[in-house]
Design a protein around this motif. Structure first.
Motif, PDB file in Angstrom:
ATOM      1  N   GLU A 195      10.496  -2.297  -8.469  1.00 48.68           N
ATOM      2  CA  GLU A 195       9.134  -2.428  -8.989  1.00 48.68           C
ATOM      3  C   GLU A 195       8.995  -3.630  -9.929  1.00 48.68           C
ATOM      4  O   GLU A 195       7.941  -4.266  -9.979  1.00 48.68           O
ATOM      5  CB  GLU A 195       8.733  -1.155  -9.727  1.00 48.68           C
ATOM      6  CG  GLU A 195       7.259  -1.111 -10.109  1.00 48.68           C
ATOM      7  CD  GLU A 195       6.857   0.238 -10.701  1.00 48.68           C
ATOM      8  OE1 GLU A 195       5.687   0.372 -11.099  1.00 48.68           O
ATOM      9  OE2 GLU A 195       7.718   1.141 -10.764  1.00 48.68           O
ATOM     10  N   PHE A 196      10.046  -3.914 -10.656  1.00 46.46           N
ATOM     11  CA  PHE A 196      10.019  -5.015 -11.627  1.00 46.46           C
ATOM     12  C   PHE A 196      11.250  -5.903 -11.395  1.00 46.46           C
ATOM     13  O   PHE A 196      12.157  -5.943 -12.225  1.00 46.46           O
ATOM     14  CB  PHE A 196      10.030  -4.464 -13.059  1.00 46.46           C
ATOM     15  CG  PHE A 196       8.870  -3.552 -13.373  1.00 46.46           C
ATOM     16  CD1 PHE A 196       7.649  -4.068 -13.764  1.00 46.46           C
ATOM     17  CD2 PHE A 196       9.015  -2.168 -13.280  1.00 46.46           C
ATOM     18  CE1 PHE A 196       6.586  -3.235 -14.062  1.00 46.46           C
ATOM     19  CE2 PHE A 196       7.971  -1.324 -13.572  1.00 46.46           C
ATOM     20  CZ  PHE A 196       6.737  -1.849 -13.956  1.00 46.46           C
ATOM     21  N   PRO A 197      11.284  -6.619 -10.298  1.00 37.93           N
ATOM     22  CA  PRO A 197      12.508  -7.342  -9.937  1.00 37.93           C
ATOM     23  C   PRO A 197      12.907  -8.423 -10.947  1.00 37.93           C
ATOM     24  O   PRO A 197      14.086  -8.595 -11.243  1.00 37.93           O
ATOM     25  CB  PRO A 197      12.171  -7.951  -8.574  1.00 37.93           C
ATOM     26  CG  PRO A 197      10.668  -7.998  -8.535  1.00 37.93           C
ATOM     27  CD  PRO A 197      10.221  -6.794  -9.294  1.00 37.93           C
ATOM     28  N   SER A 198      11.950  -9.140 -11.478  1.00 39.79           N
ATOM     29  CA  SER A 198      12.289 -10.223 -12.407  1.00 39.79           C
ATOM     30  C   SER A 198      12.784  -9.675 -13.737  1.00 39.79           C
ATOM     31  O   SER A 198      13.779 -10.156 -14.298  1.00 39.79           O
ATOM     32  CB  SER A 198      11.082 -11.132 -12.628  1.00 39.79           C
ATOM     33  OG  SER A 198      10.692 -11.744 -11.416  1.00 39.79           O
ATOM     34  N   VAL A 199      12.081  -8.677 -14.255  1.00 39.48           N
ATOM     35  CA  VAL A 199      12.496  -8.066 -15.527  1.00 39.48           C
ATOM     36  C   VAL A 199      13.871  -7.420 -15.382  1.00 39.48           C
ATOM     37  O   VAL A 199      14.728  -7.538 -16.266  1.00 39.48           O
ATOM     38  CB  VAL A 199      11.448  -7.045 -16.007  1.00 39.48           C
ATOM     39  CG1 VAL A 199      11.978  -6.241 -17.183  1.00 39.48           C
ATOM     40  CG2 VAL A 199      10.155  -7.743 -16.389  1.00 39.48           C
ATOM     41  N   HIS A 200      14.081  -6.751 -14.266  1.00 43.30           N
ATOM     42  CA  HIS A 200      15.373  -6.095 -14.045  1.00 43.30           C
ATOM     43  C   HIS A 200      16.499  -7.139 -13.998  1.00 43.30           C
ATOM     44  O   HIS A 200      17.586  -6.918 -14.564  1.00 43.30           O
ATOM     45  CB  HIS A 200      15.348  -5.306 -12.736  1.00 43.30           C
ATOM     46  CG  HIS A 200      16.616  -4.578 -12.457  1.00 43.30           C
ATOM     47  ND1 HIS A 200      16.931  -3.372 -13.048  1.00 43.30           N
ATOM     48  CD2 HIS A 200      17.677  -4.897 -11.653  1.00 43.30           C
ATOM     49  CE1 HIS A 200      18.117  -2.982 -12.618  1.00 43.30           C
ATOM     50  NE2 HIS A 200      18.593  -3.877 -11.775  1.00 43.30           N
ATOM     51  N   ARG A 201      16.209  -8.248 -13.385  1.00 37.94           N
ATOM     52  CA  ARG A 201      17.233  -9.293 -13.260  1.00 37.94           C
ATOM     53  C   ARG A 201      17.655  -9.842 -14.626  1.00 37.94           C
ATOM     54  O   ARG A 201      18.835 -10.151 -14.829  1.00 37.94           O
ATOM     55  CB  ARG A 201      16.702 -10.415 -12.379  1.00 37.94           C
ATOM     56  CG  ARG A 201      17.676 -11.572 -12.209  1.00 37.94           C
ATOM     57  CD  ARG A 201      17.102 -12.600 -11.263  1.00 37.94           C
ATOM     58  NE  ARG A 201      17.945 -13.786 -11.198  1.00 37.94           N
ATOM     59  CZ  ARG A 201      17.687 -14.838 -10.431  1.00 37.94           C
ATOM     60  NH1 ARG A 201      16.602 -14.852  -9.650  1.00 37.94           N
ATOM     61  NH2 ARG A 201      18.503 -15.879 -10.441  1.00 37.94           N
ATOM     62  N   VAL A 202      16.710  -9.962 -15.552  1.00 38.87           N
ATOM     63  CA  VAL A 202      17.025 -10.575 -16.850  1.00 38.87           C
ATOM     64  C   VAL A 202      17.142  -9.532 -17.963  1.00 38.87           C
ATOM     65  O   VAL A 202      17.114  -9.873 -19.136  1.00 38.87           O
ATOM     66  CB  VAL A 202      15.947 -11.616 -17.241  1.00 38.87           C
ATOM     67  CG1 VAL A 202      15.833 -12.697 -16.179  1.00 38.87           C
ATOM     68  CG2 VAL A 202      14.589 -10.953 -17.474  1.00 38.87           C
ATOM     69  N   ARG A 203      17.305  -8.261 -17.591  1.00 35.47           N
ATOM     70  CA  ARG A 203      17.243  -7.187 -18.587  1.00 35.47           C
ATOM     71  C   ARG A 203      18.229  -7.372 -19.741  1.00 35.47           C
ATOM     72  O   ARG A 203      17.948  -6.988 -20.876  1.00 35.47           O
ATOM     73  CB  ARG A 203      17.455  -5.836 -17.912  1.00 35.47           C
ATOM     74  CG  ARG A 203      18.819  -5.652 -17.233  1.00 35.47           C
ATOM     75  CD  ARG A 203      18.823  -4.383 -16.373  1.00 35.47           C
ATOM     76  NE  ARG A 203      20.118  -4.163 -15.719  1.00 35.47           N
ATOM     77  CZ  ARG A 203      20.523  -4.808 -14.634  1.00 35.47           C
ATOM     78  NH1 ARG A 203      19.736  -5.713 -14.071  1.00 35.47           N
ATOM     79  NH2 ARG A 203      21.709  -4.562 -14.093  1.00 35.47           N
TER      80      ARG A 203
END
Length: 229
Positions: A195-203
């Motif tokens: 659902e939040f691919p970019s946020v998950h990637r840089v978490r």
């Protein structure tokens, strides 16, 4: 005198109050700063200032036309303090960065005063000197007059804009500040990748959002100015 206004000579004389305190423009500005630092700008009144000085509130108006005149004098005082120790290194870009960070840090030392000091134009001696210094550095770098003014405006407003935001954060209650800092991990760290691919990637990097962005912002702008010469 720090307020920079043209005050009749009889108002410049130091006058003792009924409690024996010798009033001066500097003492009034210093006392106003202490009150606002402690209680906030919205709680500040000339009546409270008079009580802190041990003087009738009307005595303040022998030195300042009104409350706004006093607050502008206080804002200009902070600009002057931010410039103490500033020296040119010969590198116009480094000097501009230092100038802007000094303005930012001055506001952060007095977050309650930053409510108004970051958004007003004082037109007074310390501000005049700071503006002349900043624009002068850009002129010396080779920018034409209009471009120097635009670039100075961009740089100083970036610094003061971040100061206003970061001072607002400092005015929050400690529990609120802690909650905001932790939210970048607690509220964002477990967001689903689908659902939040970019946020998950840089978490793992999101806690960086809890710090000030003033230095990275200035570095980006100044790098662009170097390249534009």
């Amino acid at each position: 005198m720090t307020e920079g206004a043209r005050v009749p000579a009889e108002r410049k004389r130091r006058r003792p109050t009924s409690s024996g305190v010798v009033l001066s423009a500097d003492l009034i500005v210093d006392t106003a700063r202490q009150l606002i630092d402690a209680q906030g700008a919205q709680a500040f009144t000339v009546r409270k200032l008079g009580a802190a000085l041990g003087a009738d509130p009307s005595a303040v108006y022998r030195y300042f036309r009104n409350t706004e005149d006093l607050l502008l004098a206080l804002a200009d005082r902070l600009i002057g303090e931010s410039m103490v120790g500033f020296t040119r290194t010969g590198d116009w870009a480094c000097d501009l960065r230092d100038l802007c960070l000094r303005a930012y840090r001055s506001a952060l030392r007095h977050p309650q005063i930053a409510v108004f000091s970051t958004v007003r134009v004082t037109g007074r001696p310390h501000e005049r000197r700071a503006v002349d210094t900043g624009i002068g550095l850009l002129l010396e770098a080779g920018f034409d007059e209009a471009t120097a003014v635009r670039h100075y405006h961009t740089l100083i407003d970036t610094a003061l804009g971040h100061a206003a935001v970061d001072a607002g954060f400092l005015r929050l209650a400690p529990a609120q500040r802690t909650a905001d800092e932790q939210a970048w991990h607690a509220a964002y760290g477990d967001l689903p990748a689908e659902e939040f691919p970019s946020v998950h990637r840089v978490r793992e990097q999101l806690p960086l959002m809890a710090g000030s962005a003033v230095e990275p912002a200035l570095d980006l702008l100044i790098a662009a100015l170097r390249a534009a010469r």
